[in-house]
Design an enzyme around this catalytic site. Structure first.
Site, PDB file in Angstrom:
ATOM      1  N   LYS A 124       0.837  -1.205   0.000  1.00  0.00           N
ATOM      2  CA  LYS A 124       0.000   0.000   0.000  1.00  0.00           C
ATOM      3  C   LYS A 124       0.873   1.257   0.000  1.00  0.00           C
ATOM      4  CE  LYS A 124      -2.207   1.906   3.500  1.00  0.00           C
ATOM      5  NZ  LYS A 124      -3.102   2.174   4.638  1.00  0.00           N
ATOM      6  N   ASP A 142      -6.894   1.339   0.994  1.00  0.00           N
ATOM      7  CA  ASP A 142      -6.972   1.452   2.450  1.00  0.00           C
ATOM      8  C   ASP A 142      -8.388   1.084   2.899  1.00  0.00           C
ATOM      9  OD1 ASP A 142      -8.550   3.599   1.729  1.00  0.00           O
ATOM     10  OD2 ASP A 142      -7.454   5.078   2.924  1.00  0.00           O
TER      11      ASP A 142
END
Length: 214
Positions: A124, A142
């Site tokens: 991420k 997220d």
């Protein structure tokens, strides 16, 4: 989990996002690629506002790997101790700074694999840096994106990897660069976890979420 929306509906959704916010920006403050990597690494399980409050002082004195190493782990801790998991994060900031100096000539790399080799940098974080700094159409999933993708049908998936693939597979290419920013901001401020603000939602009529609020 909603069903995957068809292409024309997704195109309309992102057209509306684009009209409302043509150039969406991430909310983490940074001055260069290095400070962006550090800010994103610090943001795990923390709010962007909380990270920004801590990093303003940190980046004023350490905006390069060399300066961060000179500050040292205890110096980093002094700046970031208001952030969750601050001790481990400070340790990783020092380790990633050392690795950048030793293996990358102090230059933040522009490949996902190289970024993920840095301590404290997962997929991420790497995707955020690739997108925000290098302009790659990388999708950083997220909790906000995961929730919005599954509620609306924009990008349903059982885990973050599945949602990331759904974004890459189903969102038109002309919207890929800003897709994750539009989705993060919409999830953060409109499609919130509890009591989503459906009455204020610009894609309410296209969303598959069954429990829309009045």
């Amino acid at each position: 989990m909603a069903k995957q929306l068809p292409y024309p509906v997704i195109h309309e959704i992102f057209s509306r996002f684009q009209i409302a916010e043509p150039e969406p920006k991430g909310e983490l403050e940074h001055t260069n690629a290095f400070t962006l990597v550090v800010a994103v690494a610090l943001s795990a399980q923390a709010t962007d506002a909380g990270v920004n409050k801590a990093t303003r002082g940190l980046f004023a004195v350490a905006d390069t790997p060399e300066k961060m190493l000179a500050l040292g782990e205890e110096g980093v801790i002094e700046h970031v101790k208001t952030i969750g998991l601050f001790r481990n994060k400070a340790k990783n900031v020092i380790k990633l700074s050392q690795k950048l100096v030793d293996e990358f000539g102090s230059v933040v790399p522009s490949s996902r694999a190289a970024l993920q080799s840095l301590p404290g940098v997962g997929r991420k974080t790497a995707n955020v840096v690739l997108n925000m700094w290098f302009g790659h159409p990388a999708q950083a999933v997220d909790t906000h994106i995961f929730r919005l993708g599954n509620r609306s049908g924009i990008a349903p998936g059982k885990d973050v990897d599945a949602v990331e693939r759904a974004i890459e597979d189903h969102i038109p290419v002309e919207f890929q660069h800003h897709a994750h920013h539009w989705m993060i901001l919409h999830g953060r401020y409109t499609c919130v976890a509890r009591k989503p603000k459906c009455n204020a939602c610009l894609i309410r009529d296209l969303c598959q979420f069954e429990d829309k609020t009045e």
